[in-house]
Design a protein around this motif. Structure first.
Motif, PDB file in Angstrom:
ATOM      1  N   GLY A   5       0.807  -1.280  -0.172  1.00 44.02           N
ATOM      2  CA  GLY A   5      -0.012  -0.077  -0.085  1.00 44.02           C
ATOM      3  C   GLY A   5       0.743   1.364  -0.088  1.00 44.02           C
ATOM      4  O   GLY A   5       2.064   1.299  -0.317  1.00 44.02           O
ATOM      5  N   MET A   6       0.227   2.292   0.406  1.00 48.33           N
ATOM      6  CA  MET A   6       0.933   3.672   0.412  1.00 48.33           C
ATOM      7  C   MET A   6       2.000   3.683   1.492  1.00 48.33           C
ATOM      8  O   MET A   6       1.749   3.371   2.703  1.00 48.33           O
ATOM      9  CB  MET A   6      -0.170   4.738   0.400  1.00 48.33           C
ATOM     10  N   THR A   7       2.999   4.511   1.208  1.00 50.37           N
ATOM     11  CA  THR A   7       4.071   4.700   2.271  1.00 50.37           C
ATOM     12  C   THR A   7       3.550   6.273   2.899  1.00 50.37           C
ATOM     13  O   THR A   7       3.353   7.276   1.764  1.00 50.37           O
ATOM     14  CB  THR A   7       5.295   4.791   1.692  1.00 50.37           C
ATOM     15  N   THR A   8       3.575   6.293   3.943  1.00 47.82           N
ATOM     16  CA  THR A   8       3.367   7.793   4.579  1.00 47.82           C
ATOM     17  C   THR A   8       4.575   8.394   4.742  1.00 47.82           C
ATOM     18  O   THR A   8       5.648   8.106   4.466  1.00 47.82           O
ATOM     19  CB  THR A   8       3.025   7.622   6.022  1.00 47.82           C
ATOM     20  N   THR A  16      14.652   8.283   4.401  1.00 46.57           N
ATOM     21  CA  THR A  16      15.571   9.256   4.091  1.00 46.57           C
ATOM     22  C   THR A  16      16.620   9.640   5.123  1.00 46.57           C
ATOM     23  O   THR A  16      17.767   9.884   4.647  1.00 46.57           O
ATOM     24  CB  THR A  16      14.668  10.534   3.434  1.00 46.57           C
ATOM     25  N   GLU A  17      16.077   9.861   6.390  1.00 45.50           N
ATOM     26  CA  GLU A  17      17.079  10.045   7.251  1.00 45.50           C
ATOM     27  C   GLU A  17      18.231   8.766   7.710  1.00 45.50           C
ATOM     28  O   GLU A  17      19.367   9.180   7.949  1.00 45.50           O
ATOM     29  CB  GLU A  17      16.524  10.356   8.674  1.00 45.50           C
ATOM     30  N   VAL A  37      16.982   0.508   2.016  1.00 51.59           N
ATOM     31  CA  VAL A  37      16.285  -0.931   2.133  1.00 51.59           C
ATOM     32  C   VAL A  37      16.164  -1.627   3.498  1.00 51.59           C
ATOM     33  O   VAL A  37      15.096  -2.141   3.918  1.00 51.59           O
ATOM     34  CB  VAL A  37      17.141  -1.995   1.064  1.00 51.59           C
ATOM     35  N   GLN A  38      17.329  -1.376   4.263  1.00 58.17           N
ATOM     36  CA  GLN A  38      17.137  -1.973   5.708  1.00 58.17           C
ATOM     37  C   GLN A  38      16.023  -1.364   6.421  1.00 58.17           C
ATOM     38  O   GLN A  38      15.409  -1.789   7.271  1.00 58.17           O
ATOM     39  CB  GLN A  38      18.396  -1.865   6.256  1.00 58.17           C
ATOM     40  N   ALA A  39      16.058  -0.014   6.268  1.00 60.08           N
ATOM     41  CA  ALA A  39      15.163   0.711   6.962  1.00 60.08           C
ATOM     42  C   ALA A  39      13.513   0.395   6.687  1.00 60.08           C
ATOM     43  O   ALA A  39      12.757   0.434   7.470  1.00 60.08           O
ATOM     44  CB  ALA A  39      15.355   2.474   6.661  1.00 60.08           C
ATOM     45  N   CYS A  40      13.218   0.129   5.208  1.00 58.20           N
ATOM     46  CA  CYS A  40      12.196  -0.477   4.864  1.00 58.20           C
ATOM     47  C   CYS A  40      11.922  -1.670   5.713  1.00 58.20           C
ATOM     48  O   CYS A  40      10.714  -1.720   5.981  1.00 58.20           O
ATOM     49  CB  CYS A  40      12.067  -0.470   3.541  1.00 58.20           C
ATOM     50  N   ASN A  41      12.775  -2.330   5.631  1.00 57.60           N
ATOM     51  CA  ASN A  41      12.306  -3.879   6.233  1.00 57.60           C
ATOM     52  C   ASN A  41      12.259  -3.454   7.814  1.00 57.60           C
ATOM     53  O   ASN A  41      11.324  -4.306   8.306  1.00 57.60           O
ATOM     54  CB  ASN A  41      13.709  -4.832   6.153  1.00 57.60           C
ATOM     55  N   SER A  50      11.392   2.138  -6.585  1.00 55.69           N
ATOM     56  CA  SER A  50      10.902   3.520  -6.859  1.00 55.69           C
ATOM     57  C   SER A  50      11.053   4.184  -5.404  1.00 55.69           C
ATOM     58  O   SER A  50      11.446   5.596  -5.507  1.00 55.69           O
ATOM     59  CB  SER A  50       9.560   3.822  -7.484  1.00 55.69           C
ATOM     60  N   LEU A  51      10.524   3.556  -4.244  1.00 56.28           N
ATOM     61  CA  LEU A  51      10.816   4.262  -2.992  1.00 56.28           C
ATOM     62  C   LEU A  51      12.023   4.511  -2.685  1.00 56.28           C
ATOM     63  O   LEU A  51      12.487   5.540  -2.100  1.00 56.28           O
ATOM     64  CB  LEU A  51       9.956   3.453  -2.037  1.00 56.28           C
ATOM     65  N   ILE A  52      12.904   3.489  -2.739  1.00 59.54           N
ATOM     66  CA  ILE A  52      14.613   3.619  -2.523  1.00 59.54           C
ATOM     67  C   ILE A  52      15.207   4.720  -3.392  1.00 59.54           C
ATOM     68  O   ILE A  52      15.805   5.828  -2.690  1.00 59.54           O
ATOM     69  CB  ILE A  52      15.004   2.537  -2.747  1.00 59.54           C
TER      70      ILE A  52
END
Length: 76
Positions: A5-8, A16-17, A37-41, A50-52
């Motif tokens: 779904g959507m990322t807030t 980003t930080e 990628v690790q932060a997403c996980n 696309s997010l990364i």
């Protein structure tokens, strides 16, 4: 579990930080992107390319602002 779904905006800022912090020590955007990628996980969201890439671009802009602020302080 990876959420779809959507990322807030807050999640994007956190990723980003993490990228900016990693770049500060590694000085390599590729390594910093892998931290994204690790932060997403860690946040439980799917690390879409696309997010990364979006977060890396935001991180580059933040890094440019930091660099400009430091340069301004040096010249003051």
């Amino acid at each position: 579990m990876v959420k779809q779904g959507m990322t807030t905006q807050q999640q994007i800022e956190e990723i980003t930080e993490a990228i900016v912090s990693n770049y500060e020590f590694s000085c390599e955007w590729a390594k910093a992107a892998s931290e994204g990628v690790q932060a997403c996980n860690d946040l439980g969201i799917k690390p879409r390319k696309s997010l990364i890439l979006h977060c890396v671009n935001l991180a580059k802009m933040q890094w440019m602002k930091i660099s400009m602020d430091v340069q301004k302080e040096i010249n003051a």
